[in-house]
Design an enzyme around this catalytic site. Structure first.
Site, PDB file in Angstrom:
ATOM      1  N   GLY A   1       6.806   0.615   5.506  1.00 35.15           N
ATOM      2  CA  GLY A   1       7.797  -0.058   4.797  1.00 35.15           C
ATOM      3  C   GLY A   1       7.674   0.083   3.030  1.00 35.15           C
ATOM      4  O   GLY A   1       8.809   0.035   2.544  1.00 35.15           O
ATOM      5  N   CYS A   2       6.492   0.403   2.737  1.00 32.82           N
ATOM      6  CA  CYS A   2       6.347   0.683   1.375  1.00 32.82           C
ATOM      7  C   CYS A   2       7.086   1.978   0.926  1.00 32.82           C
ATOM      8  O   CYS A   2       7.500   1.996  -0.215  1.00 32.82           O
ATOM      9  CB  CYS A   2       4.913   0.726   0.938  1.00 32.82           C
ATOM     10  N   THR A   3       7.122   2.974   1.755  1.00 35.55           N
ATOM     11  CA  THR A   3       7.823   4.172   1.521  1.00 35.55           C
ATOM     12  C   THR A   3       9.185   4.080   1.753  1.00 35.55           C
ATOM     13  O   THR A   3       9.942   4.646   0.432  1.00 35.55           O
ATOM     14  CB  THR A   3       7.322   5.199   2.427  1.00 35.55           C
TER      15      THR A   3
ATOM     16  N   ALA B   1      10.013   2.064  -1.767  1.00 38.43           N
ATOM     17  CA  ALA B   1       9.985   2.944  -3.042  1.00 38.43           C
ATOM     18  C   ALA B   1      11.298   3.981  -2.809  1.00 38.43           C
ATOM     19  O   ALA B   1      11.876   4.244  -3.929  1.00 38.43           O
ATOM     20  CB  ALA B   1       8.772   3.788  -3.131  1.00 38.43           C
TER      21      ALA B   1
ATOM     22  N   LYS C   1       0.984  -1.195  -0.146  1.00 35.55           N
ATOM     23  CA  LYS C   1      -0.053  -0.082   0.132  1.00 35.55           C
ATOM     24  C   LYS C   1       0.686   1.130   0.155  1.00 35.55           C
ATOM     25  O   LYS C   1       1.746   1.394   0.829  1.00 35.55           O
ATOM     26  CB  LYS C   1      -1.014  -0.095   1.233  1.00 35.55           C
TER      27      LYS C   1
END
Length: 148
Positions: free
Chosen positions: A41-43, A46, A36
């Site tokens: 973690g996704c940030t 990315a 998401k």
């Protein structure tokens, strides 16, 4: 889930700009699935791919991030994080399904694929976002750079 040696799937999805993108898996490509936009973690993941993007580009590798978020959310996330690679929107989970990536609760597992020559070269399951882009970059060098 697809494994090394499996043929790359034919997929098309819209990026954060609303453009239809059909990645060319004949060329070296990284496709990373993440749960998401705008989550911790996704940030991190990315941002690390963005930081390594010039090195991937120098090696002729295209990077794509994929989640079930929609185009508008991807656009906001890409702008907020300064991402210069395509985030592919997969709200119907078709891209995840084509790669065999589980989408429990509507969110894809954190899985990455390295593809080239129309097939899967490497698959990473249960990814830790911290340092993952560097891990993939090292494998790209090992796989595609003579003396890498």
């Amino acid at each position: 889930m697809l494994e090394p040696g499996d043929p790359a799937p034919d997929v098309t999805a819209h990026n954060q700009d609303g453009e239809a993108v059909a990645p060319d898996f004949a060329e070296p490509t990284v496709v990373y699935f993440y749960p998401k936009d705008f989550t911790g973690g996704c940030t991190v993941e990315a941002s690390e791919f963005q930081d390594a993007l010039p090195e991937f580009a120098d090696l002729g590798v295209t990077v794509y991030g994929v989640s079930t978020d929609d185009v508008a959310t991807h656009a906001d996330f890409a702008e907020a994080e300064g991402l210069a690679f395509d985030l592919l929107a997969d709200p119907d989970e078709g891209v995840a399904s084509a790669f065999g990536v589980p989408t429990e609760g509507g969110y894809p597992d954190r899985v990455t694929f390295l593809l080239a020559g129309g097939e899967v070269v490497a698959a990473y399951d249960g990814v830790d976002p911290n340092g993952h882009a560097s891990e993939v970059l090292a494998d790209v060098r090992r796989e595609f750079v003579v003396g890498g």
